[in-house]
Design a protein around this motif. Structure first.
Motif, PDB file in Angstrom:
ATOM      1  N   ARG A  22     -57.375-103.943  20.120  1.00  0.00           N
ATOM      2  CA  ARG A  22     -58.249-104.933  20.066  1.00  0.00           C
ATOM      3  C   ARG A  22     -58.954-104.988  18.654  1.00  0.00           C
ATOM      4  N   LYS A  23     -59.382-103.791  18.325  1.00  0.00           N
ATOM      5  CA  LYS A  23     -60.127-103.694  16.993  1.00  0.00           C
ATOM      6  C   LYS A  23     -59.138-104.041  15.854  1.00  0.00           C
ATOM      7  N   SER A  24     -57.947-103.619  15.947  1.00  0.00           N
ATOM      8  CA  SER A  24     -57.116-104.099  14.949  1.00  0.00           C
ATOM      9  C   SER A  24     -56.702-105.329  14.988  1.00  0.00           C
ATOM     10  N   LEU A  25     -56.761-105.945  16.108  1.00  0.00           N
ATOM     11  CA  LEU A  25     -56.447-107.285  15.922  1.00  0.00           C
ATOM     12  C   LEU A  25     -57.739-108.252  15.324  1.00  0.00           C
ATOM     13  N   LYS A  26     -58.867-107.834  15.643  1.00  0.00           N
ATOM     14  CA  LYS A  26     -59.868-108.601  15.060  1.00  0.00           C
ATOM     15  C   LYS A  26     -60.052-108.124  13.592  1.00  0.00           C
ATOM     16  N   ARG A  27     -59.632-106.870  13.325  1.00  0.00           N
ATOM     17  CA  ARG A  27     -59.647-106.525  11.710  1.00  0.00           C
ATOM     18  C   ARG A  27     -58.750-107.357  10.977  1.00  0.00           C
ATOM     19  N   PHE A  28     -57.721-107.683  11.578  1.00  0.00           N
ATOM     20  CA  PHE A  28     -56.342-108.306  10.558  1.00  0.00           C
ATOM     21  C   PHE A  28     -56.224-109.729  11.033  1.00  0.00           C
ATOM     22  N   LEU A  29     -57.313-110.229  11.926  1.00  0.00           N
ATOM     23  CA  LEU A  29     -57.202-111.683  12.028  1.00  0.00           C
ATOM     24  C   LEU A  29     -56.904-112.556  11.273  1.00  0.00           C
ATOM     25  N   PRO A  30     -57.765-112.535   9.940  1.00  0.00           N
ATOM     26  CA  PRO A  30     -57.561-113.371   9.022  1.00  0.00           C
ATOM     27  C   PRO A  30     -56.252-113.399   8.554  1.00  0.00           C
ATOM     28  N   GLN A  31     -55.787-112.367   8.362  1.00  0.00           N
ATOM     29  CA  GLN A  31     -54.376-112.032   7.603  1.00  0.00           C
ATOM     30  C   GLN A  31     -53.355-112.894   8.524  1.00  0.00           C
ATOM     31  N   TYR A  32     -53.540-112.655  10.101  1.00  0.00           N
ATOM     32  CA  TYR A  32     -52.579-113.126  10.776  1.00  0.00           C
ATOM     33  C   TYR A  32     -52.656-114.643  10.849  1.00  0.00           C
ATOM     34  N   LEU A  33     -53.992-115.327  10.717  1.00  0.00           N
ATOM     35  CA  LEU A  33     -54.113-116.632  10.536  1.00  0.00           C
ATOM     36  C   LEU A  33     -53.501-117.353   9.200  1.00  0.00           C
ATOM     37  N   ALA A  34     -53.667-116.488   8.424  1.00  0.00           N
ATOM     38  CA  ALA A  34     -53.056-116.729   6.992  1.00  0.00           C
ATOM     39  C   ALA A  34     -51.522-116.992   6.937  1.00  0.00           C
ATOM     40  N   ILE A  35     -51.006-116.408   7.675  1.00  0.00           N
ATOM     41  CA  ILE A  35     -49.500-116.461   7.735  1.00  0.00           C
ATOM     42  C   ILE A  35     -48.906-117.052   8.948  1.00  0.00           C
TER      43      ILE A  35
END
Length: 324
Positions: A22-35
């Motif tokens: 969950r921490k990793s998902l929150k951390r990389f959420l902007p990158q996931y939303l970008a792609i």
């Protein structure tokens, strides 16, 4: 008591990866939303149409009424459809007439561009321009050049006291005209690919050949062609896939009927007619998947050729050394 004490840290340890995830998902959420837009568009306009076309090939549907599941009936009809096999034959004839001259000319042009000549940059751009030119516009131009009545080619033949050729009304004239269009369009593109491969060949090989007094043709056949074999096979595969997908040239030049006697009817043009002219989307999807199977067979054949060639390059000898 002992069992309870041991169970608590075990559950806590099992929960640690979930918290880390969950921490990793929150951390990389902007990158996931970008792609995410790319994958959403690919899912809607790429993956879903492919899966839906598979289902359509097993149905009878005109695009408006209810779909009727017919099983393999579309594929059974495909095997006995003479118009489909005529389109397959036309496609392979045009592919043969265009691919071999095109790749040979591209290899020669790349070899010349790789040598020390003036204005190499200009020639590279000039040879690549046909690939980025509108094919619709060029099909209209070629239609005028190869016209039976007032075409420039027939005018030149008449000036040389030669008989005119019915380029757009005879079977072989139509196929040759389409093949010339393919050669004109993709020769420069393949030449650029060959040029990139030539630049990866060690110059020491050419220097040694020149010191030994080898002529240009000998250098070309003994060094350039063998060293470019993987690149040549790549262009053969891409040219085969492109040749099997031929549509714009015959459609603009001859119309949806493929010209007289359907001499210019290719597989994709026939698929287009069935799906978007006759509104038989089920049969059109079956033709599309038949085309995919044919292209896959050619890709597998070329892949096996490359694998067998690579396996023959280095073989361990009896002493553990590579056999030469």
């Amino acid at each position: 008591m002992t069992t309870t004490t041991e169970a608590v840290p075990t559950r806590a340890a099992a929960a640690e990866p979930k918290r880390a995830g969950r921490k990793s998902l929150k951390r990389f959420l902007p990158q996931y939303l970008a792609i995410a837009p790319f994958y959403i568009l690919f899912l809607i306009f790429g993956l879903f149409p492919i899966a839906f076309s598979i289902y359509l090939s097993f149905t009878d549907w005109d695009g408006m009424g209810d779909m009727t599941f017919v099983g393999f009936a579309q594929y059974q009809y495909l095997l006995s459809d003479t118009r489909f096999w005529n389109a397959v034959g036309n496609t392979f004839i045009i592919w043969f007439l265009s691919t071999i001259p095109m790749l040979f000319l591209a290899l020669v042009i790349a070899f010349l561009l790789h040598s020390n000549i003036r204005f190499k940059g200009f020639y590279r751009v000039a040879y690549f321009i046909p690939n980025v030119t509108s094919m619709v516009a060029m099909a209209i131009v070629f239609g005028s050049v190869f016209s039976d009545s007032f075409g420039l080619v027939n005018s030149a033949l008449t000036a040389l006291n030669l008989s005119e050729v019915q380029w757009l009304s005879s079977d072989w004239g139509i196929k040759i005209t389409i093949a010339v269009m393919v050669i004109w369009r993709f020769t420069g593109y393949n030449a650029i690919i060959y040029l990139a491969g030539l630049q990866a060949i060690p110059t020491e090989l050419y220097d040694a050949a020149k010191v030994d007094g080898a002529p240009t043709w000998r250098i070309f056949t003994s060094i350039t062609v063998p060293m470019l074999r993987p690149v040549i096979l790549f262009t053969v595969i891409t040219s085969t896939v492109g040749g099997l997908s031929l549509f714009t040239e015959p459609q603009v030049l001859l119309g949806n009927d493929g010209g007289p006697n359907e001499a210019g009817m290719t597989i994709v043009l026939y698929q287009y007619n069935q799906a978007f002219t006759q509104f038989d989307f089920g049969y059109g999807s079956a033709i599309a998947w038949a085309l995919f199977i044919i292209a896959a067979v050619f890709a597998i054949i070329n892949w096996r050729l490359v694998r067998e060639r690579d396996s023959m390059k280095i073989k361990p000898g009896p002493g553990g050394e590579a056999a030469k």
